[in-house]
Each structure stands twice: as C-alpha cells, then as structure tokens.
Enzyme design. Structure first.
Site, short mmCIF file in Angstrom:
data_model
loop_
_atom_site.label_atom_id
_atom_site.label_comp_id
_atom_site.label_asym_id
_atom_site.label_seq_id
_atom_site.Cartn_x
_atom_site.Cartn_y
_atom_site.Cartn_z
N GLN A 1 0.83 -1.19 0.00
CA GLN A 1 0.00 0.00 0.00
C GLN A 1 0.87 1.26 0.00
OE1 GLN A 1 -3.31 -0.85 2.43
NE2 GLN A 1 -4.07 1.26 2.49
N SER B 1 4.58 -6.11 2.75
CA SER B 1 3.28 -6.02 3.40
C SER B 1 2.21 -6.66 2.52
CB SER B 1 2.95 -4.55 3.71
OG SER B 1 1.78 -4.44 4.49
N LEU B 2 1.23 -5.90 2.06
CA LEU B 2 0.21 -6.41 1.14
C LEU B 2 0.83 -7.18 -0.02
CD1 LEU B 2 -2.63 -6.39 -0.29
CD2 LEU B 2 -1.91 -4.22 -1.29
N ARG C 1 -9.12 -8.08 4.62
CA ARG C 1 -7.98 -7.59 5.41
C ARG C 1 -8.04 -6.07 5.55
NH1 ARG C 1 -2.56 -6.02 3.96
NH2 ARG C 1 -0.92 -6.77 5.39
N HIS D 1 0.99 -3.04 10.99
CA HIS D 1 2.15 -3.78 11.51
C HIS D 1 2.54 -3.35 12.92
CE1 HIS D 1 2.35 -5.34 7.51
NE2 HIS D 1 2.52 -4.13 7.01
N GLN E 1 1.68 -11.09 10.36
CA GLN E 1 2.12 -9.95 9.55
C GLN E 1 1.29 -8.70 9.84
OE1 GLN E 1 0.75 -8.69 5.97
NE2 GLN E 1 2.53 -9.28 4.76
#
Length: 328
Positions: free
Chosen positions: A22, A101-102, A126, A211, A260
C-alpha cells in the site's frame, strides 16, 4: 498459469521479483500497458468478478482508491496483471518472490500458493478489518530517517513507557529508514524526539497504523478467513515479511500471514536473504518504483527494474534473459 506451466519456464539463478504494498497506488495505474497487453484487463475482470465490484474503474478514476479495503485488492490485481504479462512475453521464473506487506499476497498468487480470486477476497477483508480495528485519527505512521534500527526501537520504548498507548517499529525498509506505527500521540512524540536529534521524521498519509499491536484484533478475525482459504506452499519460494524466510509448511505460512498484521515488516532482512542466495537482479512487479529504488542503492545489486510500462517491461525482459543466459 498452472503449476506445471511455471515449472516449464526457464528458472532464474540471479533474479528475484518483489511486489509493492500500500502506498504504490496511483490514479490511472497500468493504463498505458493495458493498451498493449490484454492480460491486464483480463486480470482485472477476473478479480472484479471475485470481489463483486469494478477494480479497474477504481484504479482509473481514483474514486475510493485510497480506502484501504479498495486499495489492497486493486494493488494486488495490478501486480498479478503485470506478472501475467511477464509470463506471456516469455520471462523467466524468478529464483525467489517477496512482497512488502500487502505485496506478500501478490507474491503468493504469483507462486500459485492461492488463486487470484481467493487472494483479492482475502485482502479486501484484510483492508476492512484493518480500517475497523482503530478509529479514524487514533492511529498514525511515520518514517524515521537517519537513525539506526536499534535507536528507533529504543525511542519507541522510551515514549511508550511514559504515556498511554503504544508505538512500535512497523517496517524496517532500508538501513537508516524505519517506519513506526501506533497511537497518533506517541507517533508524534517519537517524531519530535528524532527531530531533536537532527534526524528526519515524516508523517505518512495513511488511515491505518499497520504492523503494530493495534492490529491484533484485526489479526484474530483475519486468521479465521485464512483457515477457510485454500492455500498451498508456493512453487517458487516466497520470503515472508515477519521472519525473512520461506515457510516450511502451510500452517507456518498461514501463521506468518496472520502475524504480519501486527508484527514488523522485515524488508531489510528479506533483501539481505535474497542477496545471500545469489540474487543480483530485482524486478518490482507492480505500480511504481518504491521497492526497486530502495534496492538499487544496495551493494551487489547489479540492476533493478520496474515493470509497470511497456518500455520498462521490455527492458527488464531483455536484460534479465541475457543475464540469466537464456538468450545471447
């Protein structure tokens, strides 16, 4: 692409593909390359059917693009569209996959650990869970530049001990660049302390403090969805965010994806892992150049590539095929 098809591809020895998270979204993403390759719109149509709304329209108009629940499926779809273009052009199968991440979900789809349809539904959920976990304005994120990792961690601990709430290191991006996340007041306090030490601190324009421990309620709900999703070990190793290594089994993979949400992204260690295993070429498979720009400054990385336009895709294809000895 079937597992058999991926296994038939020439296997790279020096190349890794990384997938952005993102923040890499932009209005009009992939418009130019979509005119040249039907795989782009086909991929967006497939993903849109899975989630029940038009992801291409969001990507092109920008309407709702920065809402986390929309951003995540749009970015994942854009990354997989470029991955499919790469395969259609005869690109090699990289030695490793990784995502920031994503982007880890994009890597898992590319490695055929899960289907695109399942993945876009997962990241749509999510995004919703992350958005709902913390009321608007309560959380924040900021990039701290110029401090060692351990100094950022110490600052976060110092601030957290003296106030209500929490602030933690969220992303270890590169040496001297750590993103923090947590309660807005405490994030601001760490920023102020860093600036007092003559370092840079930049507030990030996000609505969700990713996170960090504020995301634990979201992770608990998300774990249930992961358990109900068909997942296999990827056929190309995916280096995961929380521990900078490939999962040994599916349960470990699911657990890492759950963690995560509230543990830090170990991107510095992820790239180090790639380098230690002979990777010297890194291709960023998604909109923008955030990850490729970070990697190009590292020692022993010969070249990095972005793949989000036709010219960039062709440059990467030709250079990597030559470097991997697939064409003269």
């Amino acid at each position: 692409m079937s597992v058999k098809r991926l296994e038939q591809l020439a296997q790279a020895e020096k190349t890794a593909f990384v997938f952005p998270g993102q923040g890499s979204q932009k209005v009009g993403m992939l418009a130019e390359i979509a005119e040249q390759f039907s795989e782009v719109r086909d991929t967006f149509n497939e993903a849109s059917e899975a989630v029940g709304f038009d992801l291409w329209q969001i990507a092109q108009t920008g309407e709702g693009l920065n809402q986390t629940e929309n951003t995540q499926p749009v970015l994942l779809t854009a990354s997989i569209a470029l991955w499919r273009v790469w395969l259609s052009l005869g690109g090699v199968a990289p030695k490793f996959l990784a995502g920031h991440s994503l982007g880890e979900y994009s890597a898992l789809v590319a490695g055929e650990a899960m289907s695109l349809g399942d993945a876009v539904k997962l990241v749509h959920l999510r995004g919703k869970l992350m958005q709902n976990a913390v009321p608007q304005g309560v959380g924040a994120m900021a990039a701290i530049l110029g401090l060692a990792d351990e100094d950022v961690v110490a600052l976060c601990q110092k601030v957290s001990e003296s106030a209500t709430g929490s602030v933690e290191a969220a992303n270890y991006n590169t040496k001297g660049q750590v993103v923090i996340a947590g309660t807005a007041e405490l994030v601001n306090a760490v920023m102020a302390e860093a600036k007092e030490q003559g370092k840079k601190a930049i507030a990030l324009p996000v609505s969700v403090p990713s996170h960090c421990s504020l995301m634990k309620p979201a992770a608990e709900k998300f774990a249930q969805a992961l358990e109900q999703t068909a997942i296999e070990l990827p056929c190309i190793p995916v280096i995961q965010n929380v521990n900078a290594k490939a999962a040994a089994n599916v349960e470990e993979l699911r657990q890492s994806l759950t963690e995560q949400l509230y543990r830090s992204v170990q991107w510095t260690k992820t790239i180090a892992h790639l380098q230690e295993h002979g990777v010297t070429y890194i291709a960023e498979c998604g909109p923008g150049t955030v990850l490729s720009n970070m990697a190009k400054r590292l020692p022993n990385i010969e070249k990095t590539f972005a793949l989000d336009t036709q010219s960039r895709m062709e440059d990467a294809l030709n250079t990597i095929l030559v470097a991997e000895g697939k064409i003269a």
